[in-house]
Design a protein around this motif. Structure first.
Motif, mmCIF file in Angstrom:
data_model
loop_
_atom_site.group_PDB
_atom_site.id
_atom_site.type_symbol
_atom_site.label_atom_id
_atom_site.label_comp_id
_atom_site.label_asym_id
_atom_site.label_seq_id
_atom_site.Cartn_x
_atom_site.Cartn_y
_atom_site.Cartn_z
ATOM 1 N N VAL A 281 0.840 -1.202 0.000
ATOM 2 C CA VAL A 281 0.000 0.000 0.000
ATOM 3 C C VAL A 281 0.876 1.253 0.000
ATOM 4 O O VAL A 281 0.613 2.228 -0.732
ATOM 5 N N MET A 282 1.933 1.254 0.821
ATOM 6 C CA MET A 282 2.848 2.397 0.859
ATOM 7 C C MET A 282 3.446 2.669 -0.513
ATOM 8 O O MET A 282 3.512 3.820 -0.977
ATOM 9 N N LEU A 283 3.881 1.604 -1.174
ATOM 10 C CA LEU A 283 4.495 1.751 -2.493
ATOM 11 C C LEU A 283 3.496 2.283 -3.514
ATOM 12 O O LEU A 283 3.839 3.096 -4.375
ATOM 13 N N SER A 284 2.250 1.823 -3.425
ATOM 14 C CA SER A 284 1.243 2.285 -4.380
ATOM 15 C C SER A 284 0.956 3.767 -4.215
ATOM 16 O O SER A 284 0.593 4.454 -5.176
ATOM 17 N N HIS A 285 1.125 4.282 -2.995
ATOM 18 C CA HIS A 285 0.891 5.703 -2.754
ATOM 19 C C HIS A 285 2.042 6.563 -3.268
ATOM 20 O O HIS A 285 1.839 7.739 -3.612
ATOM 21 N N CYS A 314 -4.777 -6.088 -3.436
ATOM 22 C CA CYS A 314 -4.299 -5.026 -2.544
ATOM 23 C C CYS A 314 -5.452 -4.093 -2.209
ATOM 24 O O CYS A 314 -5.848 -3.250 -3.033
ATOM 25 N N LYS A 315 -6.004 -4.231 -1.032
ATOM 26 C CA LYS A 315 -7.059 -3.335 -0.581
ATOM 27 C C LYS A 315 -6.418 -2.057 -0.037
ATOM 28 O O LYS A 315 -5.631 -2.101 0.892
ATOM 29 N N GLY A 316 -6.785 -0.935 -0.628
ATOM 30 C CA GLY A 316 -6.225 0.335 -0.190
ATOM 31 C C GLY A 316 -5.117 0.844 -1.080
ATOM 32 O O GLY A 316 -4.579 1.935 -0.837
ATOM 33 N N CYS A 317 -4.724 0.074 -2.104
ATOM 34 C CA CYS A 317 -3.695 0.548 -3.008
ATOM 35 C C CYS A 317 -4.171 1.780 -3.771
ATOM 36 O O CYS A 317 -5.352 1.885 -4.124
ATOM 37 N N PHE A 318 -3.252 2.698 -3.988
ATOM 38 C CA PHE A 318 -3.469 3.949 -4.732
ATOM 39 C C PHE A 318 -4.377 4.913 -3.981
ATOM 40 O O PHE A 318 -4.522 6.055 -4.386
ATOM 41 N N GLY A 319 -5.017 4.476 -2.918
ATOM 42 C CA GLY A 319 -5.851 5.370 -2.124
ATOM 43 C C GLY A 319 -7.022 5.940 -2.872
ATOM 44 O O GLY A 319 -7.431 7.079 -2.653
ATOM 45 N N ALA A 355 11.106 -1.570 5.076
ATOM 46 C CA ALA A 355 10.824 -2.445 6.220
ATOM 47 C C ALA A 355 10.795 -1.651 7.514
ATOM 48 O O ALA A 355 9.945 -1.882 8.389
ATOM 49 N N ARG A 356 11.708 -0.678 7.649
ATOM 50 C CA ARG A 356 11.713 0.154 8.855
ATOM 51 C C ARG A 356 10.444 0.998 8.929
ATOM 52 O O ARG A 356 9.862 1.175 10.003
ATOM 53 N N ALA A 357 9.994 1.499 7.788
ATOM 54 C CA ALA A 357 8.767 2.299 7.766
ATOM 55 C C ALA A 357 7.571 1.458 8.196
ATOM 56 O O ALA A 357 6.685 1.931 8.929
ATOM 57 N N ALA A 358 7.531 0.197 7.753
ATOM 58 C CA ALA A 358 6.438 -0.688 8.169
ATOM 59 C C ALA A 358 6.527 -0.987 9.656
ATOM 60 O O ALA A 358 5.509 -1.116 10.343
ATOM 61 N N ALA A 359 7.746 -1.085 10.187
ATOM 62 C CA ALA A 359 7.925 -1.425 11.596
ATOM 63 C C ALA A 359 7.487 -0.305 12.520
ATOM 64 O O ALA A 359 6.954 -0.559 13.610
ATOM 65 N N VAL A 360 7.716 0.948 12.107
ATOM 66 C CA VAL A 360 7.328 2.079 12.958
ATOM 67 C C VAL A 360 6.017 2.703 12.488
ATOM 68 O O VAL A 360 5.616 3.759 12.970
ATOM 69 N N ASN A 361 5.357 2.033 11.504
ATOM 70 C CA ASN A 361 4.057 2.470 11.007
ATOM 71 C C ASN A 361 4.098 3.883 10.427
ATOM 72 O O ASN A 361 3.217 4.702 10.682
ATOM 73 N N SER A 362 5.135 4.144 9.642
ATOM 74 C CA SER A 362 5.231 5.432 8.976
ATOM 75 C C SER A 362 4.132 5.545 7.930
ATOM 76 O O SER A 362 3.681 4.545 7.376
ATOM 77 N N SER A 363 3.684 6.752 7.630
ATOM 78 C CA SER A 363 2.609 6.944 6.659
ATOM 79 C C SER A 363 3.109 6.632 5.254
ATOM 80 O O SER A 363 4.307 6.677 4.972
ATOM 81 N N GLY A 364 2.173 6.324 4.381
ATOM 82 C CA GLY A 364 2.538 5.920 3.034
ATOM 83 C C GLY A 364 3.227 7.006 2.237
ATOM 84 O O GLY A 364 3.965 6.729 1.301
ATOM 85 N N SER A 365 3.007 8.268 2.566
ATOM 86 C CA SER A 365 3.537 9.344 1.739
ATOM 87 C C SER A 365 4.979 9.717 2.061
ATOM 88 O O SER A 365 5.693 10.229 1.217
ATOM 89 N N ASP A 366 5.419 9.466 3.294
ATOM 90 C CA ASP A 366 6.750 9.929 3.670
ATOM 91 C C ASP A 366 7.710 8.801 4.023
ATOM 92 O O ASP A 366 8.771 9.040 4.578
#
Length: 565
Positions: A281-285, A314-319, A355-366
């Motif tokens: 989902v992050m990548l799609s954003h 992918c549910k939520g891809c591209f937003g 992987a670090r962004a997923a671990a700390v739940n960073s937003s998809g845009s940053d």
């Protein structure tokens, strides 16, 4: 002197015979009563305990997880002189590592038999629930002796898979589960078929770990071990604390005779599978919306090899909202936008950041701008909750953590030392992925292997380093045969070994039915024995008594006829 009537001389003899029979019947009844009392006493627990005998019992636990359904059978022994302050001894856990079964799957390698997929995929599908559950119960019946089925409890406990369903959908699945369980002889109650809260699952895992490693089976209080348990959908973190705080993550528990104050947290959506879904989902954003040669939108992933191509939901891809999708591509429906092609674009450094962004739940845009700075903050239920807790303060008194489940699977794949540090994990992970990405002749199976572990390694390391901030703690991977189901069997099955005053329910009376039925059988047998004794007129030993010999029978006395007057 008038001769004595023979009938009068026979009366003392007949009285003696009647008294003899009455005495014999009375002694027989007394013996039967004594034997019956002895039988009841022998069948009871106090006698076994007093004379050093032991007894065992079984518990069956079915784990309804997000990736599959598993069953474990535990056999316990209660030792002689047992008291409520002690814990039973685990003598067997089935299946063991030598068990062979067609139901064993690669993702379930220790003390479990598994069917796939998870039961959350069978909402409204009773036959699917039956197909997944029935083979597991039949298998469990093979390990529990037939005569023990009715006094063996079965617990069917669901975790994150059913936990994320709407309550009504989860209820339907639980009802289908109960319909299957009631067809078998195991002891069950409706409350034993339920969805666990995240805190319950975490707590059971902590109990299992510390019981397995002997922390609870010691006469003195030992420092307990912290738990990191990484599943497919959720992450559990548990540690004992010094003081109880006012928060939903803290609880008070008594194990044996000792009380513990515990921090037990479950982070939903931070399991290995859902974290990977979140990266897509992050990548799609962050990527430009582009359509591939197959007519489906593509998302490239830096943790996958260059020849990796897979259809992906992918549910939520591209937003995109439904209106957005109609304005952008009127011919493409929203459900088609959810179906994408996932392609590989290997880049180890970008994979680490993702992987670090997923671990700390960073937003998809940053996520791509995330630095190496550690956040080290986590909430009780999820990392983006409003109640933020600093785990470094909570876990400061815990010298050692054990990393289980997904952590242990990655450790096994990398062939690491159980006490490997994070630097070694990063090095071995990069080596593994570089080798996998370079193999362009990879089969579909090895592609999935690379896709799994080239993300899991940096994600696992980032959880420990950036989300949990446990770099100053000793992290031990394993043991691999510890599951929260062991803790559930010990805690929920406590009524089988605790005294009746501490029993959780009145189910203990069902367990005693075995003793009652054996006593009734003994009584019937003794009554039958008495009947045989009575009918055969077997003489019982009597006190010695000298009886004067009776002389020869006297002739019948004939009264003379009266002479007529």
């Amino acid at each position: 002197m008038e001769p004595r009537s023979p009938s009068k001389s026979r009366l003392p003899i007949m009285g003696f015979i009647y008294k003899h029979r009455a005495l014999k019947i009375g002694l027989t009844l007394l013996i039967i009563l004594l034997l019956l009392l002895v039988g009841v006493y022998v069948s009871s627990k106090p006698w076994k305990t007093r004379f050093g005998l032991k007894r065992s019992y079984f518990t069956v636990v079915v784990d309804c997880g997000s990736t599959g359904t598993r069953v474990s059978v535990y056999e316990w022994m209660i030792k002689s002189g047992f008291s409520d302050r002690e814990l039973p001894i685990l003598i067997n856990a089935y299946p063991d590592n030598s068990t062979n079964s067609h139901s064993r799957k690669g993702s379930c390698q220790y003390h479990c038999i598994q069917t796939e997929p998870g039961l959350d995929k069978f909402v409204g599908n009773s036959s699917g629930v039956r197909t997944a559950l029935k083979p597991l119960i039949l298998w469990a019946e093979q390990w529990v002796p037939f005569e023990r089925h009715r006094d063996t409890p079965i617990y069917v406990l669901a975790t994150a898979g059913l936990r994320r369903l709407p309550s009504e959908d989860a209820r339907w699945v639980l009802e289908d589960i109960e319909a299957v369980v009631k067809e078998h002889a195991f002891m069950y109650r409706k409350s034993w078929i339920r969805v666990l809260s995240g805190k319950e699952e975490a707590y059971y895992g902590w109990v299992a770990l510390n019981y397995k490693l002997g922390i609870f089976n010691n006469s003195t209080r030992l420092p307990t071990l912290g738990l990191l348990d990484l599943g497919g959908s959720s992450l559990q973190v548990v540690a004992e604390i010094d003081e109880l705080k006012e928060d939903e993550c803290f609880l008070r528990s008594k194990i044996g005779s000792l009380e513990h104050l515990i921090f037990a947290s479950s982070w939903s959506a931070f399991g290995l599978n859902e974290a990977f879904d979140r990266t897509v989902v992050m990548l799609s954003h962050s990527q430009a919306l582009r359509q591939g040669s197959w007519g489906t939108f593509e998302v490239s992933h830096p943790c996958l090899s260059s020849n990796f191509v897979q259809n992906y939901t992918c549910k939520g891809c591209f937003g995109l909202s439904p209106s957005d999708s109609e304005s952008l591509h009127s011919q493409v429906q929203r459900n088609e936008l959810n179906s994408i092609f996932l392609v590989g674009e290997p880049n180890w450094e970008r994979c680490k950041v993702l992987a670090r962004a997923a671990a700390v739940n960073s937003s998809g845009s940053d996520w791509s701008l995330l630095t190496d700075g550690s956040k080290c903050e986590a909430s009780c239920a999820s990392l983006n909750g409003s109640n933020v807790l600093n785990l470094t303060m909570i876990t400061q008194s815990i010298p050692r953590f054990h990393a289980l489940s997904g952590f242990f699977a990655v450790y096994t794949t990398l062939n690491l030392n159980p006490r490997a540090n994070l630097t070694k994990i990063w090095e071995k992970g990069q080596e593994l992925c570089s080798r996998s990405w370079a193999d362009l002749s990879s089969t579909s199976k090895s592609q999935n292997y690379a896709a799994q572990y080239c993300f899991h390694v940096p994600y696992m390391a980032s959880l420990i380093e950036d989300a949990l901030c446990l770099t100053d703690k000793e992290i031990i991977f394993g043991p691999g045969d510890v599951s929260w189901t062991l803790g559930a069997a010990l805690v929920d099955g406590g009524f089988l070994w605790l005294g009746s005053s501490r029993a959780q329910t009145n189910i203990l009376t069902l367990k005693n039915m075995g003793v009652i039925s054996s006593t009734v059988f003994l009584f019937i047998f003794l009554v039958f024995l008495f009947f045989l004794v009575y009918r055969s007129q077997v003489k019982l030993p009597m006190p010695s008594k000298k009886v004067v010999a009776v002389g020869p029978s006297l002739p019948s006395y004939i009264f003379p006829k009266r002479c007529p007057n």
